[in-house]
Scaffold this motif. Structure first.
Motif, short mmCIF file in Angstrom:
data_model
loop_
_atom_site.label_atom_id
_atom_site.label_comp_id
_atom_site.label_asym_id
_atom_site.label_seq_id
_atom_site.Cartn_x
_atom_site.Cartn_y
_atom_site.Cartn_z
N ALA A 30 0.86 -1.14 -0.02
CA ALA A 30 -0.19 0.09 -0.02
C ALA A 30 0.96 1.28 -0.02
O ALA A 30 0.49 2.33 -0.62
CB ALA A 30 -0.88 -0.03 1.21
N ARG B 248 2.23 1.85 -3.30
CA ARG B 248 1.38 2.39 -4.62
C ARG B 248 1.06 3.74 -4.27
O ARG B 248 0.57 4.62 -5.19
CB ARG B 248 0.05 1.61 -4.29
CG ARG B 248 -0.03 0.13 -4.69
CD ARG B 248 -0.97 -0.51 -5.03
NE ARG B 248 -0.94 -1.71 -5.55
CZ ARG B 248 -0.75 -2.79 -4.84
NH1 ARG B 248 -0.99 -2.95 -3.52
NH2 ARG B 248 -0.56 -4.04 -5.49
N ARG C 153 -6.27 9.68 -7.00
CA ARG C 153 -5.59 8.43 -6.80
C ARG C 153 -4.62 8.47 -5.79
O ARG C 153 -4.32 7.50 -4.87
CB ARG C 153 -4.97 7.92 -8.11
CG ARG C 153 -5.90 7.48 -8.91
CD ARG C 153 -5.22 6.66 -10.22
NE ARG C 153 -4.29 7.71 -11.08
CZ ARG C 153 -4.87 8.23 -12.33
NH1 ARG C 153 -6.28 8.14 -12.44
NH2 ARG C 153 -4.36 8.93 -12.93
N ALA D 138 -4.67 6.19 -2.51
CA ALA D 138 -3.59 5.38 -1.96
C ALA D 138 -3.04 5.75 -0.54
O ALA D 138 -2.67 4.73 0.33
CB ALA D 138 -2.22 5.61 -2.98
N SER E 181 -5.51 3.96 1.87
CA SER E 181 -5.40 2.70 1.84
C SER E 181 -4.26 2.36 2.64
O SER E 181 -4.23 1.18 3.40
CB SER E 181 -5.14 2.23 0.38
OG SER E 181 -6.61 2.47 -0.45
N SER E 182 -3.32 3.32 2.61
CA SER E 182 -2.05 2.89 3.48
C SER E 182 -2.42 3.01 4.95
O SER E 182 -1.95 2.03 5.77
CB SER E 182 -1.06 3.63 3.03
OG SER E 182 0.04 3.75 3.82
#
Length: 485
Positions: free
Chosen positions: A303, A306, A361, A365, A368-369
């Motif tokens: 993650a 990304r 995005r 990301a 998500s991390s």
């Protein structure tokens, strides 16, 4: 990252060698280990958990069944296939470090723009003709912003997370197989105890009938004795059904249809046991060993990688390209200098209209991390909780089993005294019946406690994460990523 969360995040770094961004060469020192310790309970020791913990039971049949399950279990085969899928994705990402080339050849009839331009310049007619055309091109992305490198890191972390998921399934398969086999043996021993109780009660019933014939006991005494005998006998079919179900589970765990019962395992009627205290290691080795922690750590690493992949989309892409083309009316003339054209140099492209999408995005990301970090912390805490709970339940079950063993011994003694007293005429048949009922119940409870104790042992070994260590990193993963097996 907050200071309080640092120790949990660094737990997984022993497996990856990293606690900072892409720093896979860093190794944690002892001072950076999280300050956690496992509880110490009776019948456990701090020795390292062996790779094949089921071998502690010293039962060749169990060793054979676990090895067969690890080799042929269909869920494990599916998990291994998923690992191969992600390894393929890793190879695709790693190929981004190399240039792409193209080569083409054609033979066609017609006229192109150059022919028409020449005809206009010379005031002539551009005739159609056959032409040989060949092209060769090269394109290489200069990874100035780390997009390709971050993609490789993320793909590698995904593949390693899939390996950890497979290892976690191995832990589960080994534990389920061991538990099923122990149930087969324990239920076989439990049935033997029940049959012995039936034989004991049948003998007492015969004695009661003789004493009734002699006028010592009544029909009521015979009926009570007969009722207890039938109640005890009624449990035998249920025990046999439970044992058969455990054999069906063993077959499926080994990748076989349920009807393919293991004949050697079906004859087990002796309870396997571990003669020495259980090796549980320490908290640090537990956190290194648990595959679910490794999986969560690798998912967190992917993650974070990304984020850099998304950030790279904010900047222009720089490519270095080269092209060579040839066009001639005859194949032999294609090598002439007049037929050759070439180009070489960098190409910069920047997608301005999509910058808002790129920023979105990046934010996705980063979110998500953060989620992966929270998940990692949760997995570490759950691993410690599972192990502490397994230790506490095992200790409690062990103490209860010891108390039941003492109670059963006393019930056996009480029954023997009641029978002697009945023969001497000091007690009546009801007191003997009560002592028999207590003895049968205590023996059944002790047998059930033996099974629960074995299951608590298996649950403890599963919480400790034992059973995955014999799986090594595939050669393809080490070859393409530089990972250490």
């Amino acid at each position: 990252m907050g200071q309080a969360r640092w120790p949990l995040l660094c737990v997984g770094a022993v497996l990856s060698g990293a606690c900072s961004h892409f720093d896979e060469g860093r190794v944690l020192t002892a001072a950076q280990r999280p300050a956690v310790e496992l509880s110490r309970t009776a019948d456990t020791r701090a020795d390292a958990l062996p790779q094949d913990w089921w071998s502690l039971y010293q039962d060749p049949q169990l060793d054979r069944l676990v090895n067969a399950a690890l080799a042929h279990n269909r869920e494990l085969a599916a998990a291994q296939a998923n690992v191969q899928v992600l390894l393929g994705g890793l190879r695709g990402a790693a190929a981004g470090r190399w240039p792409t080339t193209r080569l083409g050849y054609g033979y066609r009839y017609g006229r192109d723009g150059d022919d028409q331009t020449l005809a206009d310049a010379t005031a002539s007619h551009a005739d159609s003709q056959f032409k040989h055309e060949a092209q060769w091109g090269l394109d290489y992305e200069l990874d100035l912003w780390g997009r390709v490198a971050a993609g490789i890191v993320a793909a590698r972390a995904d593949a390693e997370a899939a390996q950890a998921a497979r290892d976690l399934l191995r832990v589960s398969v080994a534990a389920q197989t061991t538990r099923a086999y122990l149930r087969v043996c324990a239920l076989g021993a439990r049935r033997e105890v029940q049959q012995q109780s039936v034989a004991l009660l049948q003998s007492s019933l015969d004695l009661t009938r003789r004493q009734q014939a002699a006028g010592v006991l009544t029909e009521l005494d015979v009926s009570r004795q007969q009722s207890l005998l039938e109640q005890t006998r009624a449990l035998l079919p249920r025990l046999q059904g439970q044992r058969q179900a455990a054999l069906f589970e063993l077959a499926v765990l080994s990748g076989q249809p349920p009807q393919h019962l293991d004949q050697q395992a079906s004859h087990c009627q002796r309870l396997p046991s571990i003669a020495r205290p259980l090796p549980v290691g320490d908290a640090w080795s537990l956190l290194q060993r648990r595959p679910d922690i490794r999986q969560a750590e690798r998912q967190l690493f992917a993650a974070r990688a990304r984020i850099d992949t998304a950030k790279a989309e904010l900047y222009p892409q720089v490519h270095f390209g080269a092209a060579l083309e040839s066009s001639a009316a005859s194949f032999g003339a294609m090598g002439d200098s007049k037929a050759l054209t070439f180009a070489i140099g960098p190409l910069i492209s920047w997608r301005f209209p999509n910058r808002e999408q790129a920023h979105a995005r990046v934010e996705q990301a980063q979110a998500s991390s953060e989620g992966a970090l929270a998940r990692f912390d949760s997995v570490v805490l759950e691993a410690l909780r599972d192990t502490e709970q397994a230790l506490a339940l095992y200790a409690g079950e062990r103490q209860q089993r010891a108390a039941l063993a003492r109670a059963t011994a006393q019930s056996q003694r009480a029954y023997e005294l009641a029978r002697l007293s009945l023969d001497a005429g000091a007690v009546d048949g009801l007191e003997l019946l009560d002592s028999q009922r207590t003895l049968v119940r205590q023996q059944a409870e002790l047998a059930e406690a033996d099974l629960r104790l074995l299951e608590r042992q298996v649950a403890l070994f599963r919480a400790l994460g034992g059973g995955w260590q014999r799986v090594h990193t595939p050669r393809s993963l080490a070859l393409h990523t530089g990972a250490r097996p």
